[in-house]
Scaffold this active site. Structure first.
Site, mmCIF file in Angstrom:
data_model
loop_
_atom_site.group_PDB
_atom_site.id
_atom_site.type_symbol
_atom_site.label_atom_id
_atom_site.label_comp_id
_atom_site.label_asym_id
_atom_site.label_seq_id
_atom_site.Cartn_x
_atom_site.Cartn_y
_atom_site.Cartn_z
ATOM 1 N N SER A 73 51.772 57.099 39.763
ATOM 2 C CA SER A 73 52.538 56.047 39.110
ATOM 3 C C SER A 73 51.610 54.984 38.526
ATOM 4 C CB SER A 73 53.494 55.382 40.104
ATOM 5 O OG SER A 73 54.115 54.259 39.514
ATOM 6 N N ASP A 90 38.294 24.028 32.736
ATOM 7 C CA ASP A 90 37.750 24.904 33.777
ATOM 8 C C ASP A 90 38.505 26.228 33.822
ATOM 9 O OD1 ASP A 90 35.789 23.153 34.483
ATOM 10 O OD2 ASP A 90 36.694 22.511 36.377
#
Length: 763
Positions: free
Chosen positions: A633, A671
């Protein structure tokens, strides 16, 4: 009595005056001190206000115009003329001479700090002992002393500028020493699929043979590895005229195409590092493995001209090759071999002789910087390598000459009072040609600092590969800054509606299939590799490109030959140096925007959409179908892709709405933008490549030059139907799906302020 009283009154009056004077002095002193104190606190407040004001102020837009106005094509031409005046192979005196020159030039230009940083690394050189030259011979099988043909020991001098005693003869760096003789097999480009065809479709036994293959399509080190994998005992490389000298086109010195005596030099080392200090910088105190432990070729490798290759290929016997395997050598019927016969039908053999040596030498990076006024601890890095196999007028010296003009203009701006918000670092790297060594060693040495402070790396290696249009590769989050900057740069030769570099790029780029020009994913082959694949720093790589609708080159024709001279550039590529001027403007403007804009100009949405597109293509590919047929899957993989894509969209809204009057908010957003790339770094590395750690983009394991999306998974799926241990390989596929899924979820969390998991499920 009256006299005494008078004296008394006078004394009292004097005392009063002294008291008054003392009081006045005290008051003056108090007022003075109070003034100083008040002034100090007023000044402190003003200083604090100035600091806050600077932290909240955006870039001065007029600086962009000054960059365009100041950038001089004439200065770039002067730089190129000097830098190409001598060959400057890594580890030679010229390497140090040019490093020192650049440091001194930067200081004179006003760059605040400049130094040459040495690393002692393992390099490779051909023997300079007479009688031990590298070469390829054709010998009579029964009379091996009878040499039918021998390859040229050096390239023919075709213009006076290339006639220099320090030109290194043709060789492939890090080739194993040895002399091997045997039958020869033509292997096209020596790709994995080429060897599969020879072994599986033609049932040829390649073990013990010598391979001859043409340069192109993949990295030469991969060609060597592929030859070793099939048991070949040597490999000969050459540039076929089909790839470097189209029929009817003028060859150097009359044009840009490779003459028949030209030879491409180059490294065969597949890793990006000093071979003896893997994972750590090659400093004085570094631990070094033994030479025989290094991952270097185990068979002799040697490059020859297509004039010499013709002498082998025209004598080869066997079945004629597939049409797509045919080159363009006049009078040659391309055959697979392995038998080779002389003109009188005598059986012959091919002998490859290599006496190159590997030795430790010192190479130098040059590092210069302009400190940021608000965020000096955030680094925007602009880099180009400096070493060349010869004069290197295109690779890399056209880039070095351009960088010196970028630093001249930035130095002038600095002298005039401008200073960027963030620190700009300028770099010229040593020993790139041997395996991206200089940049990698610097990244390894500064990893702890750069991983938390590096904003982005902008690379320009060889800006003059062509003059048709701009070509760029980048991490997806930096695509928009390239577009935005290119729209402001005047085209080198504007005409009609083509006013800007972006206009020409869009009009001439036929590969994108959209209204925007294409920006490719980054593979390897230049100095951005360690920044991106080792550390997770977003990166850009740029160059001018040839017209790939007209010519199907893997690389420009004169690549790594002795004919890559100043004369070549000045006469044919860029006589007025306007293309290099345009590249200098673009490079500087991208650097300025990254270093000076209040919000770092990265767009996380492009990362999310690119990964989603990659996943859809993979899911619909043959590999995706095989995974489904196996019963595996990819639902959680797909959910992670969607989760990451949604996170980038939400974060973009946050960027748009950020309070630009709050310096901490600005820092927080920046950041996140800067650190997003780090979210894709796996500390365990890719399977079999522990120092290549980016799970989304990395070089293909079958071609170091090319980029592979989801590289670990692509590697695990490669040729799985013919695996000797399919169960083990399918387990590796399962593992790689899980690894990528994890990193996508994790990268999504870096864009939020929450530490809770985005992968909550019922177990």
């Amino acid at each position: 009595m009256e006299k005494a009283q008078s004296m008394k009154r006078a004394s009292k009056a004097a005392a009063n005056w002294r008291l008054i004077l003392a009081v006045v002095i005290i008051v003056v002193i108090v007022l003075f001190v109070l003034g100083i104190v008040i002034g100090y606190f007023i000044g402190l407040g003003q200083s604090e206000n100035d600091a806050v004001k600077a932290a909240l102020s955006d870039a001065d837009p007029t600086v962009a115009d000054r960059i365009i106005d100041e950038m001089s094509s004439e200065e770039i031409g002067k730089n190129l003329r000097y830098l190409t005046s001598i060959p400057h192979l890594a580890g030679t005196p010229a390497d140090k001479e040019q490093a020192d020159y650049i440091v001194q030039t930067w200081l004179e230009q006003g760059i605040e700090h400049a130094e040459a940083v040495p690393y002692n690394v393992l390099l490779s050189y051909p023997s300079d002992e007479e009688g031990k030259e590298n070469k390829v011979q054709i010998l009579e099988a029964n009379t091996p002393d009878n040499i039918i043909h021998e390859s040229a020991l050096k390239e023919k001098v075709l213009d006076p500028t290339q006639d220099h005693p320090d030109v290194v003869p043709p060789f492939n760096a890090y080739s194993a020493q040895g002399e091997e003789q045997g039958d020869v097999v033509y292997a096209n480009y020596a790709r994995v699929e080429d060897f599969f065809y020879l072994e599986r479709d033609r049932n040829m036994v390649l073990n013990g043979t010598i391979i001859i293959a043409r340069y192109g399509k993949i990295f030469r080190g991969d060609k060597v590895s592929n030859a070793m994998a099939v048991g070949a005992k040597g490999i000969i490389l050459y540039s076929d005229p089909k790839d470097v000298a189209p029929a009817g086109q003028p060859r150097y010195p009359d044009g840009i195409y490779l003459p028949e005596t030209g030879v491409q030099r180059g490294s065969t080392f597949k890793d990006a590092m000093d071979p003896l200090t893997p994972g750590y910088p090659a400093t004085a105190f570094a631990y070094r493995i033994d030479d025989n432990e290094a991952a270097l070729p185990k068979i002799p490798v040697h490059p020859i001209s297509y004039a010499d290759a013709k002498e082998i290929l025209r004598r080869m016997q066997g079945v004629e090759v597939l049409p797509e395997w045919k080159g363009a050598l006049d009078g040659v019927t391309y055959r697979y071999g392995p038998t080779i016969r002389d003109d009188d039908n005598t059986i012959a053999k091919v002998k490859i002789i290599v006496h190159s040596r590997n030795e430790r030498r010192t190479t130098y990076n040059t590092i210069g910087l302009i400190r940021g006024k608000v965020e000096p601890d955030r680094y925007v890095i602009l880099g180009n390598h400096r070493d060349a196999w010869g004069f290197g007028a295109i690779d890399p010296t056209s880039g070095t000459a351009t960088l010196l003009e970028v630093t001249r203009v930035f130095g002038k701006l600095l002298k005039d009072g401008w200073r960027p918000r963030r620190t700009i670092v300028f770099c010229t790297w040593g020993a790139e040609e041997y395996g991206l060594i200089g940049s990698n060693e610097w990244v390894e040495e500064n990893m702890k600092n750069l991983v938390s402070r590096g904003v982005a790396y902008v690379n320009v290696d060889s800006p003059l590969m062509g003059v048709h249009r701009l070509s760029a590769g980048a991490t997806p989050n930096l695509k928009q800054i390239i577009y935005a900057a290119a729209k402001t740069i005047p085209d080198a030769y504007p005409e009609g509606s083509r006013k800007t570099m972006y206009d020409t790029w869009t009009m001439r780029d036929k590969s994108a299939g959209t209204d925007e020009p294409s920006v490719s994913d980054l593979g390897s082959g230049s100095d951005y590799a360690s920044f991106l694949h080792r550390m997770g720093m977003s990166a850009i790589d740029m160059r001018y490109h040839w017209d790939d609708t007209q010519y199907d080159f893997s690389i420009y024709p004169m690549y790594h030959s002795v004919y890559e001279t100043y004369h070549l550039v000045e006469t044919y590529y860029d006589p007025e140096f306007k293309y290099l001027q345009a590249m200098a403007r673009l490079w500087a403007e991208i650097g300025r925007r990254l270093a000076d804009l209040l919000i770092i100009p990265m767009d996380a949405r492009d990362y999310g959409s690119r990964i989603k597109t990659m996943f859809e293509h993979f899911k619909d590919s043959e590999s995706g179908q095989k995974i489904r047929n196996r019963g595996l899957s990819m639902d959680r993989f797909e959910d992670a892709v969607d989760t990451f894509n949604e996170a980038t969209q939400s974060f973009h809204n946050e960027v748009t709405d950020v309070n630009k009057q709050d310096p901490m908010e600005i820092r927080r957003i920046n950041d996140k933008l800067m650190m997003l790339e780090r979210g894709f770094i796996d500390p365990l590395g890719l399977p079999g490549r522990v120092l290549t750690r980016h799970v989304i983009f990395a070089p293909s394991s079958k071609d170091m030059y090319a980029s592979a999306g989801f590289p670990g998974l692509v590697d695990a799926m490669f040729d799985i139907d013919n695996s000797s241990d399919p169960t083990k390989q399918w387990r590796e596929v399962e593992r790689e799906i899980a690894v990528i899924t994890h990193h996508l979820y994790s990268a999504a969390t870096t864009l939020t302020d929450e530490i809770t998991s985005l992968t909550r499920t019922e177990l």
